[in-house]
Design an enzyme around this catalytic site. Structure first.
Site, PDB file in Angstrom:
ATOM      1  CB  THR A  29     121.611 -30.649  24.434  1.00 13.47           C
ATOM      2  OG1 THR A  29     120.331 -30.240  23.629  1.00 13.47           O
ATOM      3  CG2 THR A  29     121.262 -31.540  25.194  1.00 13.47           C
TER       4      THR A  29
ATOM      5  CE  LYS B 266     121.143 -33.344  12.950  1.00  9.92           C
ATOM      6  NZ  LYS B 266     121.890 -31.754  12.958  1.00  9.92           N
TER       7      LYS B 266
HETATM    8  P1  NAP Z   1     128.919 -34.052  11.837  1.00  7.50           P
HETATM    9  O1  NAP Z   1     128.266 -35.084  10.726  1.00  7.50           O
HETATM   10  O2  NAP Z   1     129.384 -35.242  12.578  1.00  7.50           O
HETATM   11  O3  NAP Z   1     130.431 -34.211  11.012  1.00  7.50           O
HETATM   12  C1  NAP Z   1     131.545 -33.593  11.259  1.00  7.50           C
HETATM   13  C2  NAP Z   1     132.486 -32.590  10.513  1.00  7.50           C
HETATM   14  O4  NAP Z   1     133.641 -32.166  11.219  1.00  7.50           O
HETATM   15  C3  NAP Z   1     133.008 -33.222   8.998  1.00  7.50           C
HETATM   16  O5  NAP Z   1     132.518 -32.360   8.141  1.00  7.50           O
HETATM   17  C4  NAP Z   1     134.490 -34.100  10.333  1.00  7.50           C
HETATM   18  O6  NAP Z   1     134.772 -34.101   9.100  1.00  7.50           O
HETATM   19  C5  NAP Z   1     134.815 -32.478  10.566  1.00  7.50           C
HETATM   20  N1  NAP Z   1     135.268 -32.871  11.633  1.00  7.50           N
HETATM   21  C6  NAP Z   1     135.477 -33.233  13.218  1.00  7.50           C
HETATM   22  N2  NAP Z   1     136.863 -33.922  13.498  1.00  7.50           N
HETATM   23  C7  NAP Z   1     137.741 -33.457  12.921  1.00  7.50           C
HETATM   24  C8  NAP Z   1     139.211 -32.316  13.078  1.00  7.50           C
HETATM   25  N3  NAP Z   1     139.215 -33.376  14.215  1.00  7.50           N
HETATM   26  N4  NAP Z   1     139.400 -32.663  12.227  1.00  7.50           N
HETATM   27  C9  NAP Z   1     138.780 -31.527  10.923  1.00  7.50           C
HETATM   28  N5  NAP Z   1     137.615 -32.091  10.198  1.00  7.50           N
HETATM   29  C10 NAP Z   1     136.932 -32.525  11.612  1.00  7.50           C
HETATM   30  O7  NAP Z   1     128.281 -32.865  12.748  1.00  7.50           O
HETATM   31  P2  NAP Z   1     127.256 -32.459  12.257  1.00  7.50           P
HETATM   32  O8  NAP Z   1     125.746 -33.112  12.682  1.00  7.50           O
HETATM   33  O9  NAP Z   1     127.537 -32.038  10.855  1.00  7.50           O
HETATM   34  O10 NAP Z   1     128.119 -30.869  13.825  1.00  7.50           O
HETATM   35  C11 NAP Z   1     128.809 -30.703  13.538  1.00  7.50           C
HETATM   36  C12 NAP Z   1     129.191 -28.904  14.172  1.00  7.50           C
HETATM   37  O11 NAP Z   1     128.212 -28.342  14.130  1.00  7.50           O
HETATM   38  C13 NAP Z   1     128.791 -29.652  15.495  1.00  7.50           C
HETATM   39  O12 NAP Z   1     129.989 -29.301  16.497  1.00  7.50           O
HETATM   40  C14 NAP Z   1     126.978 -29.302  15.872  1.00  7.50           C
HETATM   41  O13 NAP Z   1     127.447 -28.904  17.192  1.00  7.50           O
HETATM   42  C15 NAP Z   1     126.892 -27.954  15.284  1.00  7.50           C
HETATM   43  N6  NAP Z   1     125.853 -28.277  14.875  1.00  7.50           N
HETATM   44  C16 NAP Z   1     124.992 -26.565  15.209  1.00  7.50           C
HETATM   45  C17 NAP Z   1     124.038 -26.394  15.221  1.00  7.50           C
HETATM   46  C18 NAP Z   1     123.336 -25.377  15.096  1.00  7.50           C
HETATM   47  O14 NAP Z   1     121.701 -25.186  15.139  1.00  7.50           O
HETATM   48  N7  NAP Z   1     123.470 -24.177  15.795  1.00  7.50           N
HETATM   49  C19 NAP Z   1     122.849 -27.707  14.132  1.00  7.50           C
HETATM   50  C20 NAP Z   1     123.682 -28.878  13.860  1.00  7.50           C
HETATM   51  C21 NAP Z   1     124.949 -29.342  14.464  1.00  7.50           C
HETATM   52  P3  NAP Z   1     134.635 -35.989   7.667  1.00  7.50           P
HETATM   53  O15 NAP Z   1     134.103 -35.486   7.278  1.00  7.50           O
HETATM   54  O16 NAP Z   1     136.365 -35.512   7.678  1.00  7.50           O
HETATM   55  O17 NAP Z   1     134.368 -36.102   9.312  1.00  7.50           O
END
Ligand code: NAP
Length: 259
Positions: free
Chosen positions: A14, A65
């Protein structure tokens, strides 16, 4: 003294401590930002304890979250609408939730000269960050808005909130050429399935910042680093009441190898 931090589990690499601690230092504020890697079984105890000690506030990341909402004494209308918070402010032992991912996404688009109005947009993912992004898209006037997600039921729920349409993940490679902007809000790297099929001048925006994305002169390929910095700067502003220190944080991360 501003005591802040991020609660998540597991806390992957992080950059948040670097961003926030640099801002405290540059602004000559007494403050510190701690990474707090808290397993599920300790989450409730930590939240109940943290409001009684001298913490100013904290960020909340995966997998908490949404779970944090039940412990909040108040939250912004945006948190209510999207159902997740990434920033908590503590005032008189009460917890108030906000979501700065929406600023991170919206302002990073402006910095990249991307306008969502009139565009055909595909959002891939339906987790926490996808919900914040869908909220921002819902405030604009795109020509069309589609959502795809591995768990289709979650895509359907999100789409219903914003009058979007749903497409199947298995169709992605065939349909992405129809879109002007494709956003990867999943936690996996899917660029190989998307980028080769995009039409000229379209945008591939990945919320992740660790992936090695190929640059392509016919496309705009963007990672989530600006979004990360901007959401951090807005969280910092909520805690300190200072203007979001976006440029200080950008300087802090320059030179850090994102791998
Ligand atoms: P989350 O709530 O855990 O959601 C994960 C998402 O990824 C869900 O849509 C999930 O699908 C999908 N997913 C996970 N594994 C998968 C796989 N093997 N095949 C297909 N889909 C898969 O996580 P989040 O908070 O939304 O974060 C998502 C990403 O965004 C993270 O990697 C994080 O680092 C990044 N992020 C970046 C920022 C930034 O400021 N740049 C901010 C927040 C997050 P399902 O619904 O089917 O499980």
């Amino acid at each position: 003294m501003f005591i802040t931090g991020v609660i998540g589990y597991p806390l992957k690499t992080t950059y948040s401590p670097l961003l926030h601690n640099s801002a405290f230092k540059s602004l000559s504020l007494k403050g510190y930002y701690f990474p707090l890697c808290i397993p599920e079984r300790d989450f409730e105890m930590i939240i109940k304890t943290i409001k009684k000690v001298n913490f100013t506030g904290f960020n909340i990341t995966n997998p908490y979250k949404t779970k944090i909402l039940r412990y909040l004494d108040g939250f912004s209308p945006v948190v209510k609408k999207i159902g997740s918070a990434n920033t908590v402010l503590i005032k008189r032992q009460k917890l108030f939730g906000g979501n700065t991912d929406i600023y991170g996404f919206d302002i990073s688009l402006k910095e990249h000269n991307i306008n969502l109005n009139g565009k055909k947009i595909l959002l891939i993912g339906a987790g926490g960050v996808a919900r914040a992004i869908a909220y921002v898209i819902g405030q604009k006037v795109p020509e069309s808005f589609f959502i795809a997600n591995r768990t289709k039921e979650k895509a359907l729920l999100l789409a219903k909130k914003y009058n979007a349409n749903v497409i199947d993940m298995s169709e992605l490679s065939d349909v992405v050429k129809q879109f002007d902007i494709v956003i990867n809000a999943t936690s996996i790297d899917i660029h190989n399935k998307i980028i080769p099929h995009l039409k000229c001048n379209s945008v591939y925006y990945d919320t992740n910042y660790h992936f090695d994305l190929p640059q392509n002169e016919n496309l705009k390929v963007i990672n989530g680093l600006k979004m990360l910095i901007i959401q951090a700067a807005y969280s910092f502003s909520i805690w300190t009441k200072k203007a979001p220190p976006v440029n200080i944080m950008k300087r802090a991360i320059k030179g850090v190898k994102i791998d």
